[in-house]
Design an enzyme around this catalytic site. Sequence first.
Site, PDB file in Angstrom:
ATOM      1  N   GLN A   1      32.921  67.371 -64.525  1.00 30.01           N
ATOM      2  CA  GLN A   1      32.899  65.984 -64.981  1.00 30.01           C
ATOM      3  C   GLN A   1      32.462  65.012 -63.884  1.00 30.01           C
ATOM      4  O   GLN A   1      32.475  63.803 -64.093  1.00 30.01           O
ATOM      5  CB  GLN A   1      34.247  65.577 -65.589  1.00 30.01           C
ATOM      6  CG  GLN A   1      35.403  65.454 -64.604  1.00 30.01           C
ATOM      7  CD  GLN A   1      36.726  65.252 -65.324  1.00 30.01           C
ATOM      8  OE1 GLN A   1      37.273  66.147 -65.964  1.00 30.01           O
ATOM      9  NE2 GLN A   1      37.254  64.036 -65.240  1.00 30.01           N
TER      10      GLN A   1
ATOM     11  N   GLY B   1      46.282  58.902 -70.907  1.00 28.84           N
ATOM     12  CA  GLY B   1      46.531  57.495 -70.605  1.00 28.84           C
ATOM     13  C   GLY B   1      45.526  56.586 -71.303  1.00 28.84           C
ATOM     14  O   GLY B   1      44.346  56.920 -71.433  1.00 28.84           O
TER      15      GLY B   1
ATOM     16  N   GLY C   1      51.575  56.488 -63.494  1.00 31.54           N
ATOM     17  CA  GLY C   1      50.844  56.565 -64.765  1.00 31.54           C
ATOM     18  C   GLY C   1      50.981  57.962 -65.357  1.00 31.54           C
ATOM     19  O   GLY C   1      51.359  58.134 -66.526  1.00 31.54           O
ATOM     20  N   HIS C   2      50.695  58.985 -64.518  1.00 33.05           N
ATOM     21  CA  HIS C   2      50.850  60.377 -64.981  1.00 33.05           C
ATOM     22  C   HIS C   2      52.315  60.647 -65.337  1.00 33.05           C
ATOM     23  O   HIS C   2      52.610  61.362 -66.296  1.00 33.05           O
ATOM     24  CB  HIS C   2      50.441  61.366 -63.884  1.00 33.05           C
ATOM     25  CG  HIS C   2      49.025  61.240 -63.434  1.00 33.05           C
ATOM     26  ND1 HIS C   2      48.688  60.715 -62.215  1.00 33.05           N
ATOM     27  CD2 HIS C   2      47.864  61.575 -64.043  1.00 33.05           C
ATOM     28  CE1 HIS C   2      47.369  60.744 -62.074  1.00 33.05           C
ATOM     29  NE2 HIS C   2      46.849  61.261 -63.171  1.00 33.05           N
TER      30      HIS C   2
ATOM     31  N   GLN D   1      37.782  57.857 -72.866  1.00 34.10           N
ATOM     32  CA  GLN D   1      38.124  59.286 -72.833  1.00 34.10           C
ATOM     33  C   GLN D   1      39.089  59.626 -73.972  1.00 34.10           C
ATOM     34  O   GLN D   1      38.910  60.633 -74.680  1.00 34.10           O
ATOM     35  CB  GLN D   1      38.757  59.618 -71.482  1.00 34.10           C
ATOM     36  CG  GLN D   1      39.406  60.984 -71.417  1.00 34.10           C
ATOM     37  CD  GLN D   1      39.867  61.347 -70.013  1.00 34.10           C
ATOM     38  OE1 GLN D   1      39.062  61.716 -69.179  1.00 34.10           O
ATOM     39  NE2 GLN D   1      41.163  61.261 -69.755  1.00 34.10           N
TER      40      GLN D   1
ATOM     41  N   LYS E   1      47.259  51.524 -62.222  1.00 31.68           N
ATOM     42  CA  LYS E   1      47.471  52.696 -61.350  1.00 31.68           C
ATOM     43  C   LYS E   1      46.319  53.672 -61.517  1.00 31.68           C
ATOM     44  O   LYS E   1      45.879  53.940 -62.650  1.00 31.68           O
ATOM     45  CB  LYS E   1      48.754  53.419 -61.746  1.00 31.68           C
ATOM     46  CG  LYS E   1      49.993  52.573 -61.600  1.00 31.68           C
ATOM     47  CD  LYS E   1      50.835  53.038 -60.449  1.00 31.68           C
ATOM     48  CE  LYS E   1      52.102  52.195 -60.381  1.00 31.68           C
ATOM     49  NZ  LYS E   1      52.762  52.300 -59.098  1.00 31.68           N
ATOM     50  N   SER E   2      45.837  54.196 -60.402  1.00 24.41           N
ATOM     51  CA  SER E   2      44.752  55.180 -60.431  1.00 24.41           C
ATOM     52  C   SER E   2      44.805  55.980 -59.140  1.00 24.41           C
ATOM     53  O   SER E   2      45.110  55.430 -58.074  1.00 24.41           O
ATOM     54  CB  SER E   2      43.405  54.449 -60.507  1.00 24.41           C
ATOM     55  OG  SER E   2      42.351  55.328 -60.167  1.00 24.41           O
ATOM     56  N   SER E   3      44.497  57.272 -59.251  1.00 23.38           N
ATOM     57  CA  SER E   3      44.465  58.094 -58.032  1.00 23.38           C
ATOM     58  C   SER E   3      43.407  57.549 -57.076  1.00 23.38           C
ATOM     59  O   SER E   3      43.516  57.697 -55.862  1.00 23.38           O
ATOM     60  CB  SER E   3      44.140  59.546 -58.389  1.00 23.38           C
ATOM     61  OG  SER E   3      45.044  60.002 -59.367  1.00 23.38           O
TER      62      SER E   3
HETATM   63  O1  PAF Z   1      41.853  61.891 -67.063  1.00 23.37           O
HETATM   64  C1  PAF Z   1      41.748  62.856 -66.278  1.00 23.37           C
HETATM   65  O2  PAF Z   1      42.463  62.950 -65.289  1.00 23.37           O
HETATM   66  C2  PAF Z   1      40.702  63.929 -66.550  1.00 23.37           C
HETATM   67  O3  PAF Z   1      39.544  63.373 -67.076  1.00 23.37           O
HETATM   68  C3  PAF Z   1      41.219  65.068 -67.444  1.00 23.37           C
HETATM   69  C4  PAF Z   1      41.572  64.570 -68.839  1.00 23.37           C
HETATM   70  C5  PAF Z   1      42.440  65.711 -66.809  1.00 23.37           C
HETATM   71  C6  PAF Z   1      40.145  66.144 -67.587  1.00 23.37           C
HETATM   72  O4  PAF Z   1      39.787  66.681 -66.372  1.00 23.37           O
END
Ligand code: PAF
Length: 286
Positions: free
Chosen positions: A61, A147, A36-37, A153, A184-186
């Site tokens: 966060q 993403g 994804g990244h 977000q 996909k997600s960490s």
């Molecule tokens: O989506 C993320 O991984 C986080 O919320 C971000 C945008 C890097 C901010 O810490």
Amino acid sequence: MRLVHTVKEVREQVKEWRMEGLSIGLVPTMGFLHEGHQSLIAASVKENDRTVVSIFVNPTQFGPNEDFEAYPRDIEKDMALCDETGADLIFNPEPEEMYPDGFCTYTNITGLGDALCGKSRPIHFKGVCTVVSKLFNIVCSDRAYFGEKDAQQLAIIKRMVKDMNIPVEIKGCPIVREQDGLAKSSRNTYLNEKERAAALILSKAIFAGHDMVNAGERDAKKIVGAMTEIIKSEPLAVIDYVEMVNMDTMQPVDVVEGNILCAIAVKIGKTRLIDNFNDNIRQATP
Ligand code: PAF
């Protein structure tokens, strides 16, 4: 590709690139990078002369009982992925670099940040807006890539940039899924084998809801109801929310029309996962 840890180093590099007349893309991440990244980095590499990837697990966060400490980290693997995808600079600051002693200024957003994930994560978007606005001020990129899996977000960041006149173009990139549909997600790495199988219920519900919209269903309650039943059929799944909202306001809609976001958050064991679909439905002509 260079790895740097301080704001000063980023600024010096960016200044050099600017003197050469080069354009810059920024991909903000919390690391533990996956495909994804990688799609965000690839989009930035394609559209800019230079790409900066920030890797920073942002403490502000995360709520007090969330997974800040446990959040997966692997800088070596992240560096390899950035390098092979064509990134030019990784900014990997320590928390003290981003939040030095005495730090007390935050960027917050009202309304949009209180809906959906904001209900169960009340400080989350304040932390996101704060760190992302800092990154924008540090890197001063032409474009920044996020993403669409984190749809709320993305909407919030677009709004913040507009409201605060930040001179950066925000680019959203499509959700990347595993072959079996899981977004996909960490955080997928938290799932054990049984939970990984159970997590498929999210994409199953998302696809079913989207199919209903595509088949012409316009009653938001019916779609949300059907999706809720699907998720409830999985014993390991605990629903945080299933909502159909207006993309601009993040407020629930009764009728599926205009730019809508159907978003879900579900806990599988201790792991909270999100997924969504977005559609732009033309209003029915009377
Ligand atoms: O989506 C993320 O991984 C986080 O919320 C971000 C945008 C890097 C901010 O810490």
